[in-house]
Structures are given as C-alpha cells and as structure tokens.
Design a protein around this motif. Structure first.
Motif, PDB file in Angstrom:
ATOM      1  N   LEU A  20       0.843  -1.174   0.000  1.00  0.00           N
ATOM      2  CA  LEU A  20       0.000   0.000   0.000  1.00  0.00           C
ATOM      3  C   LEU A  20       0.888   1.237   0.000  1.00  0.00           C
ATOM      4  O   LEU A  20       1.969   1.235   0.590  1.00  0.00           O
ATOM      5  CB  LEU A  20      -0.903   0.046   1.239  1.00  0.00           C
ATOM      6  CG  LEU A  20      -1.793  -1.161   1.526  1.00  0.00           C
ATOM      7  CD1 LEU A  20      -2.646  -0.870   2.768  1.00  0.00           C
ATOM      8  CD2 LEU A  20      -2.663  -1.484   0.351  1.00  0.00           C
ATOM      9  N   LEU A  21       0.410   2.280  -0.634  1.00  0.00           N
ATOM     10  CA  LEU A  21       1.099   3.565  -0.577  1.00  0.00           C
ATOM     11  C   LEU A  21       0.631   4.313   0.649  1.00  0.00           C
ATOM     12  O   LEU A  21      -0.574   4.472   0.878  1.00  0.00           O
ATOM     13  CB  LEU A  21       0.793   4.386  -1.838  1.00  0.00           C
ATOM     14  CG  LEU A  21       1.370   5.797  -1.875  1.00  0.00           C
ATOM     15  CD1 LEU A  21       2.895   5.776  -1.903  1.00  0.00           C
ATOM     16  CD2 LEU A  21       0.819   6.569  -3.071  1.00  0.00           C
ATOM     17  N   VAL A  22       1.584   4.780   1.457  1.00  0.00           N
ATOM     18  CA  VAL A  22       1.276   5.568   2.650  1.00  0.00           C
ATOM     19  C   VAL A  22       1.481   7.043   2.306  1.00  0.00           C
ATOM     20  O   VAL A  22       2.550   7.433   1.825  1.00  0.00           O
ATOM     21  CB  VAL A  22       2.180   5.174   3.833  1.00  0.00           C
ATOM     22  CG1 VAL A  22       1.800   5.971   5.080  1.00  0.00           C
ATOM     23  CG2 VAL A  22       2.072   3.677   4.105  1.00  0.00           C
ATOM     24  N   PHE A  30      -2.625  18.790   0.532  1.00  0.00           N
ATOM     25  CA  PHE A  30      -2.394  17.699  -0.408  1.00  0.00           C
ATOM     26  C   PHE A  30      -1.873  16.471   0.337  1.00  0.00           C
ATOM     27  O   PHE A  30      -1.079  16.599   1.271  1.00  0.00           O
ATOM     28  CB  PHE A  30      -1.375  18.100  -1.473  1.00  0.00           C
ATOM     29  CG  PHE A  30      -1.875  19.115  -2.454  1.00  0.00           C
ATOM     30  CD1 PHE A  30      -2.686  18.734  -3.512  1.00  0.00           C
ATOM     31  CD2 PHE A  30      -1.534  20.452  -2.331  1.00  0.00           C
ATOM     32  CE1 PHE A  30      -3.145  19.662  -4.429  1.00  0.00           C
ATOM     33  CE2 PHE A  30      -1.995  21.391  -3.234  1.00  0.00           C
ATOM     34  CZ  PHE A  30      -2.808  20.998  -4.283  1.00  0.00           C
ATOM     35  N   TYR A  31      -2.292  15.284  -0.122  1.00  0.00           N
ATOM     36  CA  TYR A  31      -1.756  14.044   0.434  1.00  0.00           C
ATOM     37  C   TYR A  31      -0.512  13.662  -0.363  1.00  0.00           C
ATOM     38  O   TYR A  31      -0.600  13.286  -1.530  1.00  0.00           O
ATOM     39  CB  TYR A  31      -2.795  12.928   0.388  1.00  0.00           C
ATOM     40  CG  TYR A  31      -3.820  13.039   1.485  1.00  0.00           C
ATOM     41  CD1 TYR A  31      -3.586  12.492   2.740  1.00  0.00           C
ATOM     42  CD2 TYR A  31      -5.012  13.726   1.268  1.00  0.00           C
ATOM     43  CE1 TYR A  31      -4.517  12.594   3.762  1.00  0.00           C
ATOM     44  CE2 TYR A  31      -5.952  13.848   2.288  1.00  0.00           C
ATOM     45  CZ  TYR A  31      -5.699  13.277   3.525  1.00  0.00           C
ATOM     46  OH  TYR A  31      -6.621  13.401   4.539  1.00  0.00           O
ATOM     47  N   ARG A  32       0.660  13.773   0.271  1.00  0.00           N
ATOM     48  CA  ARG A  32       1.930  13.508  -0.388  1.00  0.00           C
ATOM     49  C   ARG A  32       2.415  12.090  -0.070  1.00  0.00           C
ATOM     50  O   ARG A  32       2.343  11.650   1.079  1.00  0.00           O
ATOM     51  CB  ARG A  32       2.990  14.508   0.090  1.00  0.00           C
ATOM     52  CG  ARG A  32       2.599  15.975  -0.058  1.00  0.00           C
ATOM     53  CD  ARG A  32       2.518  16.396  -1.504  1.00  0.00           C
ATOM     54  NE  ARG A  32       2.327  17.837  -1.634  1.00  0.00           N
ATOM     55  CZ  ARG A  32       2.128  18.460  -2.792  1.00  0.00           C
ATOM     56  NH1 ARG A  32       2.088  17.777  -3.919  1.00  0.00           N
ATOM     57  NH2 ARG A  32       1.944  19.780  -2.835  1.00  0.00           N
ATOM     58  N   PRO A  33       2.922  11.360  -1.060  1.00  0.00           N
ATOM     59  CA  PRO A  33       3.464  10.016  -0.798  1.00  0.00           C
ATOM     60  C   PRO A  33       4.621  10.059   0.188  1.00  0.00           C
ATOM     61  O   PRO A  33       5.499  10.921   0.091  1.00  0.00           O
ATOM     62  CB  PRO A  33       3.941   9.559  -2.184  1.00  0.00           C
ATOM     63  CG  PRO A  33       3.122  10.353  -3.150  1.00  0.00           C
ATOM     64  CD  PRO A  33       2.943  11.695  -2.495  1.00  0.00           C
ATOM     65  N   VAL A  34       4.622   9.118   1.129  1.00  0.00           N
ATOM     66  CA  VAL A  34       5.663   9.046   2.158  1.00  0.00           C
ATOM     67  C   VAL A  34       6.417   7.722   2.092  1.00  0.00           C
ATOM     68  O   VAL A  34       7.632   7.687   2.272  1.00  0.00           O
ATOM     69  CB  VAL A  34       5.064   9.236   3.566  1.00  0.00           C
ATOM     70  CG1 VAL A  34       6.127   9.056   4.644  1.00  0.00           C
ATOM     71  CG2 VAL A  34       4.419  10.617   3.690  1.00  0.00           C
ATOM     72  N   LEU A 129      -3.809   5.709   3.538  1.00  0.00           N
ATOM     73  CA  LEU A 129      -3.227   4.646   2.735  1.00  0.00           C
ATOM     74  C   LEU A 129      -4.063   4.418   1.486  1.00  0.00           C
ATOM     75  O   LEU A 129      -5.291   4.561   1.508  1.00  0.00           O
ATOM     76  CB  LEU A 129      -3.129   3.349   3.533  1.00  0.00           C
ATOM     77  CG  LEU A 129      -2.173   3.389   4.731  1.00  0.00           C
ATOM     78  CD1 LEU A 129      -2.917   3.770   5.996  1.00  0.00           C
ATOM     79  CD2 LEU A 129      -1.483   2.051   4.923  1.00  0.00           C
ATOM     80  N   LEU A 130      -3.381   4.045   0.399  1.00  0.00           N
ATOM     81  CA  LEU A 130      -4.044   3.795  -0.870  1.00  0.00           C
ATOM     82  C   LEU A 130      -3.513   2.492  -1.468  1.00  0.00           C
ATOM     83  O   LEU A 130      -2.341   2.155  -1.291  1.00  0.00           O
ATOM     84  CB  LEU A 130      -3.784   4.938  -1.851  1.00  0.00           C
ATOM     85  CG  LEU A 130      -4.401   6.291  -1.493  1.00  0.00           C
ATOM     86  CD1 LEU A 130      -3.773   7.389  -2.330  1.00  0.00           C
ATOM     87  CD2 LEU A 130      -5.909   6.259  -1.698  1.00  0.00           C
ATOM     88  N   PRO A 131      -4.352   1.756  -2.191  1.00  0.00           N
ATOM     89  CA  PRO A 131      -3.905   0.494  -2.781  1.00  0.00           C
ATOM     90  C   PRO A 131      -2.995   0.720  -3.975  1.00  0.00           C
ATOM     91  O   PRO A 131      -3.133   1.698  -4.715  1.00  0.00           O
ATOM     92  CB  PRO A 131      -5.209  -0.165  -3.219  1.00  0.00           C
ATOM     93  CG  PRO A 131      -6.116   0.995  -3.504  1.00  0.00           C
ATOM     94  CD  PRO A 131      -5.769   2.041  -2.480  1.00  0.00           C
ATOM     95  N   GLU A 132      -2.065  -0.190  -4.173  1.00  0.00           N
ATOM     96  CA  GLU A 132      -1.295  -0.204  -5.411  1.00  0.00           C
ATOM     97  C   GLU A 132      -2.174  -0.819  -6.491  1.00  0.00           C
ATOM     98  O   GLU A 132      -2.655  -1.935  -6.344  1.00  0.00           O
ATOM     99  CB  GLU A 132      -0.017  -1.021  -5.244  1.00  0.00           C
ATOM    100  CG  GLU A 132       0.849  -1.023  -6.481  1.00  0.00           C
ATOM    101  CD  GLU A 132       2.181  -1.720  -6.233  1.00  0.00           C
ATOM    102  OE1 GLU A 132       3.204  -1.230  -6.722  1.00  0.00           O
ATOM    103  OE2 GLU A 132       2.178  -2.765  -5.551  1.00  0.00           O
TER     104      GLU A 132
END
Length: 257
Positions: A20-22, A30-34, A129-132
C-alpha cells in the motif's frame, strides 16, 4: 499483485507480496506520498515491511513517523506495525460488520485489504493509505478507491442517494481547478460532480486508457463522509506506464537509487 486481488488468492499456495502507498496531508492540504507498507504472505506466516520514499525524505520539512525514525532502513515485523494496526476497527465492536460492508468486504478480509479500502484515516494525523493498482501481463488494470472531496460539493449529497451499484461514472479533467490543475473530478451521467480522485492516484488515473469507472458501493451518512462512495476504475496501461514506478517512487533502500 494488488491488495484488491488478495481475496482471490488461495491462502495455502506460493508466497505472494503486495503493498500500500502511505501518504500524509501537508500544510497545503495535499496528500503527499511518504512510503510503502508491504506484506509478504506464505502458507504459515505474514511479514510486514515499511520503507520510506527517497522523494519524501528529501522533501523540505519532512518528519519521520513515530516508531520509524531511521529513514534508511526497511522495517520488518511479523505483526502489523502499531501505527497501522490502530487504524483497523476492532472486530469485537458491534458496528464492525457494517463497517466491512461499507467497504464491500467480508469478515475474512485481511488487514491490508481493510486499510486499502478504508484509507486507514484517523482524525488529527493526516495519514492515509491507498492500494497499489493491479496490472496484469496484458496491461489490463483496475483499482478501487473512495471518492474524495464529497463534503465540499453542496450538490453531491442528493446525487448519491440516486446512485446504484454498477452505475457507470466518468472522470473529467478540471484544468481550471486553482488548487490542483491536474485534478480529476468524478461525475455522474448528467455531468454533475460527485467528488475527486485521490491526489496520489492522479498520475495513475491520467495514464489509464479506455477508462471505465463503476460504482461499487454507496453508503449512507451514518458511515461518515469519507466512506460514502466506493468506486472501481478499470482500463489499460501501455508501455512503461507502471503504477508507482520510476525515480519519484524509489525507496531509501531501493538498489536502483
């Protein structure tokens, strides 16, 4: 393999991996990838991992998560890390079946499935969190996501009550959007806005060809605005359009970095 495919994988087979992308909300909203939360599953065990993205660590003002202060290592655990485990509703709570149903999941859903569908958001910390997205060998791709920004669209609420599972929706570019000119708005058949694609999925959604967006679940206001509308994006990716790949997505432990 995507988290979305986990339910279709027999539990007593070869080792499978998913992630998952956190993301984390910044000062501008903005939701930035971590980083990436991963899980490797075999017949007898699950190993969870967490890695920071190099682009996140090098971003001005970056602060590591509590419990993950060493940005240069891969964290490993046989159990889900507390930072993420506390984002999953306790199965003993009476509303748990309703919560799973709102995500179109059953009671055998894995922790990463629940986090992928719900986003694992908690008030105050800005983590989501977002799915790949899933992509097969022919380039066919799909991804489930919760539509964002519904609360900011005054006309969205009555439209939601008219939606049904299986209804087709459309993604429309919104270059006039002052907040994010790359925004993709979710609209229903008459062209009225329902919400937006999550920020961190925009590159992916823009790359998908022959897009088909379908309603998976419409929930009432009792579940909270974040869980109101679950959709699935299907289509094709071509050439090197692999989700979450390339220099911007390298982790701190990536051999290619």
């Amino acid at each position: 393999m995507s988290v979305d495919d986990l339910a279709a994988v027999p539990r007593a087979v070869e080792t499978t991996s998913r992630r998952l992308l956190v993301t984390e909300k910044d000062a501008d909203g903005f939701y930035r990838p971590v980083g990436f939360l991963g899980a490797t599953v075999d017949v007898t065990s699950v190993e969870y991992t967490f890695d920071y993205l190099r682009s996140a660590v090098e971003r001005a003002g970056f602060r590591p998560f509590l419990g993950f202060v060493d940005t240069g290592r891969t964290y490993r655990s046989e159990g889900l890390f507390p930072l993420f485990a506390e984002r999953i509703m306790d199965p003993r709570r009476p509303e748990h079946p309703v919560f799973l149903a709102s995500l179109d999941l059953t009671d055998d859903a894995t922790p990463l499935e629940v986090l992928a569908r719900s986003g694992g958001q908690r008030a105050g910390d800005g983590i989501m969190l977002l799915p790949e997205p899933a992509v097969d060998a022919s380039g066919r791709t799909h991804c489930h996501f919760l539509v964002h920004g519904i609360r900011y669209l005054a006309d969205a609420e009555p439209l939601l009550t008219r939606l049904r599972v299986g209804d087709r929706l459309v993604l429309r570019s919104e270059p006039e959007n002052n907040t994010n000119p790359r925004a993709l708005v979710v609209v229903e058949s008459s062209g009225q806005k329902l919400g937006y694609v999550p920020d961190a999925l925009l590159d992916y959604a823009h790359s998908v060809r022959e897009r088909a967006l379908t309603v998976v679940r419409v929930n009432g206001p009792e579940v909270g605005v974040r869980l109101r509308l679950l959709v699935r994006l299907d289509g094709h990716l071509y050439g090197s359009e692999v989700p979450f790949s390339g220099p911007a997505w390298q982790t701190m432990t990536d051999d290619r970095s």
